[in-house]
Scaffold this motif. Sequence first.
Motif, PDB file in Angstrom:
ATOM      1  N   ASN A 207      -9.052  -3.334  -6.528  1.00 21.49           N
ATOM      2  CA  ASN A 207      -9.025  -2.273  -5.526  1.00 21.49           C
ATOM      3  C   ASN A 207     -10.026  -2.549  -4.405  1.00 21.49           C
ATOM      4  OD1 ASN A 207      -8.458   0.230  -4.276  1.00 21.49           O
ATOM      5  ND2 ASN A 207     -10.178   1.184  -5.315  1.00 21.49           N
TER       6      ASN A 207
ATOM      7  N   SER B  41      -0.699  -4.088  -1.668  1.00 20.63           N
ATOM      8  CA  SER B  41      -1.983  -3.550  -1.222  1.00 20.63           C
ATOM      9  C   SER B  41      -2.985  -3.408  -2.357  1.00 20.63           C
ATOM     10  CB  SER B  41      -1.768  -2.184  -0.556  1.00 20.63           C
ATOM     11  OG  SER B  41      -1.208  -1.258  -1.476  1.00 20.63           O
ATOM     12  N   GLN B  42      -2.525  -3.623  -3.589  1.00 22.50           N
ATOM     13  CA  GLN B  42      -3.435  -3.548  -4.733  1.00 22.50           C
ATOM     14  C   GLN B  42      -4.064  -4.905  -5.055  1.00 22.50           C
ATOM     15  OE1 GLN B  42      -2.188  -0.826  -8.024  1.00 22.50           O
ATOM     16  NE2 GLN B  42      -0.254  -0.707  -6.917  1.00 22.50           N
TER      17      GLN B  42
ATOM     18  N   ARG C 283      -6.974   5.327   0.054  1.00 24.94           N
ATOM     19  CA  ARG C 283      -5.840   5.082  -0.845  1.00 24.94           C
ATOM     20  C   ARG C 283      -4.983   6.334  -0.974  1.00 24.94           C
ATOM     21  NH1 ARG C 283      -3.039   0.637  -2.079  1.00 24.94           N
ATOM     22  NH2 ARG C 283      -1.617   1.136  -3.760  1.00 24.94           N
TER      23      ARG C 283
ATOM     24  N   ASP D 182       4.323  -1.022 -11.319  1.00 24.78           N
ATOM     25  CA  ASP D 182       2.892  -0.701 -11.343  1.00 24.78           C
ATOM     26  C   ASP D 182       2.120  -1.906 -11.879  1.00 24.78           C
ATOM     27  OD1 ASP D 182       0.317   0.215 -11.814  1.00 24.78           O
ATOM     28  OD2 ASP D 182       0.972   2.193 -12.489  1.00 24.78           O
TER      29      ASP D 182
ATOM     30  N   ASP E 155       3.023  -0.765  -1.270  1.00 24.74           N
ATOM     31  CA  ASP E 155       2.390  -0.035  -2.373  1.00 24.74           C
ATOM     32  C   ASP E 155       1.927  -0.958  -3.489  1.00 24.74           C
ATOM     33  OD1 ASP E 155       5.236  -0.424  -2.947  1.00 24.74           O
ATOM     34  OD2 ASP E 155       4.885   0.805  -4.726  1.00 24.74           O
ATOM     35  N   GLN E 156       2.599  -2.101  -3.687  1.00 26.90           N
ATOM     36  CA  GLN E 156       2.177  -3.072  -4.689  1.00 26.90           C
ATOM     37  C   GLN E 156       1.204  -4.092  -4.117  1.00 26.90           C
ATOM     38  OE1 GLN E 156       6.120  -4.540  -6.009  1.00 26.90           O
ATOM     39  NE2 GLN E 156       5.510  -3.958  -8.067  1.00 26.90           N
TER      40      GLN E 156
ATOM     41  N   LEU F  40      -5.761  -8.757  -8.529  1.00 25.30           N
ATOM     42  CA  LEU F  40      -5.485  -7.325  -8.689  1.00 25.30           C
ATOM     43  C   LEU F  40      -6.823  -6.595  -8.721  1.00 25.30           C
ATOM     44  CD1 LEU F  40      -3.365  -5.118  -9.160  1.00 25.30           C
ATOM     45  CD2 LEU F  40      -3.456  -5.650 -11.607  1.00 25.30           C
TER      46      LEU F  40
ATOM     47  N   VAL G 207      -1.016  -2.427 -12.263  1.00 28.25           N
ATOM     48  CA  VAL G 207      -2.173  -2.098 -13.098  1.00 28.25           C
ATOM     49  C   VAL G 207      -1.719  -1.713 -14.503  1.00 28.25           C
ATOM     50  CG1 VAL G 207      -4.138  -0.539 -13.410  1.00 28.25           C
ATOM     51  CG2 VAL G 207      -3.574  -1.385 -11.123  1.00 28.25           C
TER      52      VAL G 207
END
Length: 692
Positions: A549, A539-540, A556, A259, A536-537, A547, A261
């Motif tokens: 959105n 794309s952030q 999302r 993750d 999933d990573q 980093l 974030v």
Amino acid sequence: MKSTYALQLPLLAAVSLMAACNGGNTTKQTQDSAAVASADTTKVPAFELSSIDSSAKPCDDFDQYVNGNWKKNNPIPSTESRWGAFNVLDKQNKEVRLKGIILSLAEQKDLKKGTEEQQISDFYRSFLDTATIEQLGVTPLKPYLDKINTIQDLAGFAKVSGELEAIGISGLVNFGVEADARNSKMNALYAGQDGLSLGEKSYYERPDASTKEVRDEFVKHIDKQFATAGFTDANPGKTILEFETKVAKLQLSNVELRDPVATYNKAHYSELKKLAPEYDWDVFTSAQGIKADTLILQNKPYITKVTALLKSTSPETLKTWLRWQTLSHFAGFLNKSLDNENFHFFATVMRGAKQQRPRLERAIRATDATMGMPLGKLFAKKYFPESSKQKVSEMIENVRAVYGERIDSLTWMSAATKEMAHKKLASFTYKIGYPDKWKDYSSIDIKPGTLVENIVAAANYEHKEALNKIGKEVDKSEWGMTPQTVNAYYNPLNNEVVFPAGILQPPFFNANADDAINYGGIIAVIGHEFTHGFDDQGSQFDADGNLKNWWTDADRKNFMQQAKRYIDYFSGIEVQKGFFINGALTIGENIADLGGLTLAYSALEKSLKGKPEPAPIDGFTWKQRFFLGWAQVWHMNTTDAALRNQVQTDPHSPARDRINGPLPHLKAFAEAWGCTPDSKMVLPDNKRVVIW
């Protein structure tokens, strides 16, 4: 030397095509060319028909059908823990090409000090100088062991641990340098969790018999290494296992670490003292030469809890642990008894390899692992013609165009998010073959007869290089892999895909193969790396590598719903009794495989529009040959131990499931092979996952 921005270990690693495969020397330090020359590719068939097991049904088990005979006729060598296309090509690169370069240099006399040629030659010879290595025993470690012996309290531990970190020996908090994930133009200091000898916390927690056996063998291994080294610590194996088990309980799992974030916590340096006031951070950082006003914390609670654990742990236990970290780090470069036992545990127990590689082969690999970039400079000059870059560039641009079309066709994504996705896709940059500019490695003091000192010299170079980057602008021309590496990667912070010369060879790319085979191979590899920018990573991260959105909330949510379905799909695959694929850990690579296949097949279809239908080759249609190309890239045999290790630690699914896993989600696969609805590798439409 390893190409990395880290003071010790990279904290936000670039996403690679394939995890490192190491069944031989497993010390902690050891770890996708167009036609290199026409002679290399003319001898390699586009697809080897003898690999096929015609008794298997392609629609029930495609891996067994395509690769069954290959796997039967290519058992795992005793020196390896797994054996497949990557290993075969890597072996060719190292034992033919690199070996030729190194041996040629080793025969020369009076090489100029500080040149790549001198450094490579003297490092190689120092590894082969077993007489000196045996005579020295653990003597090269004495400066570090003496420092450990001076520890009397936590402040002493902070100082010595910092000094050891500076030469690459694991501590409990690992500092690294790379682009700031929220300001990707600038380098930042990162601090992350570290210190687990077994690599991942699940090894300290799983109750099954095979994992318990690993822990038992770990204790025996440490006890034996301490006795061999002449250390007198009481019950060192039990002490270290108990200590590392406590550390493991405080750490995030490898899934949680994915993750970006949650693991980005920027703080002023002074906050370290507030999080853990009992630990002397000034001593710890100054021992490494670190100066930074701010840093990014991977796991804030860990900082507090691990320093509390240190405070409650006796200095004797901490000294025992540091002795172990030092001994284990260098064991593969010490005398035969320590080296063999190091291999026994980390290669045999952990991964199932039965036998050490021959010393000469290990010398080649150790030289590559330590002096990789200087060696890569010579490799690229000899084996990767400049003309090859243009060919691969054209392939990359074809994939980019198809990806844009795929984005436009998505039904689950809004126009606003599609606009941002196109912006990111257009911003992708790429590197092919080898760096456009080379660093100056002349300051690395490599000498014959001083193997451990040579390892330390290379580590000091990397450490100093990393220190000099803190707070400075990122040099986006740098590479994270050497040119000879059989791999490829996507770096989200640079928004770039990188294809070293090493992987641009058969079976991944074959200049003499028909298009369908190459699209299933190298084009799918290129698509895989492109898709990492949208997994999933990846794309952030936005078009600039930050980093940030760029999705609407609804889009999302739609994306993660599809990802969750794919996680559940892979999590249901049992690779060995009691051991399942960790769908949450492998989701990034699984999305990339699915995306790579989808993009490559679409690109192949597009290339054939308006042209006559290609004739069958060896009885296979162009559609079928595409999937043959995909399957032959991933064929592999794996030991049981390596398979257990992989599903616990590796973000890549096992090879068989990389082949078979995505295919039921592609209608084109069922159409190509005439699969019926009751075939094992066919899913109904409502079960298929379509992301990109």
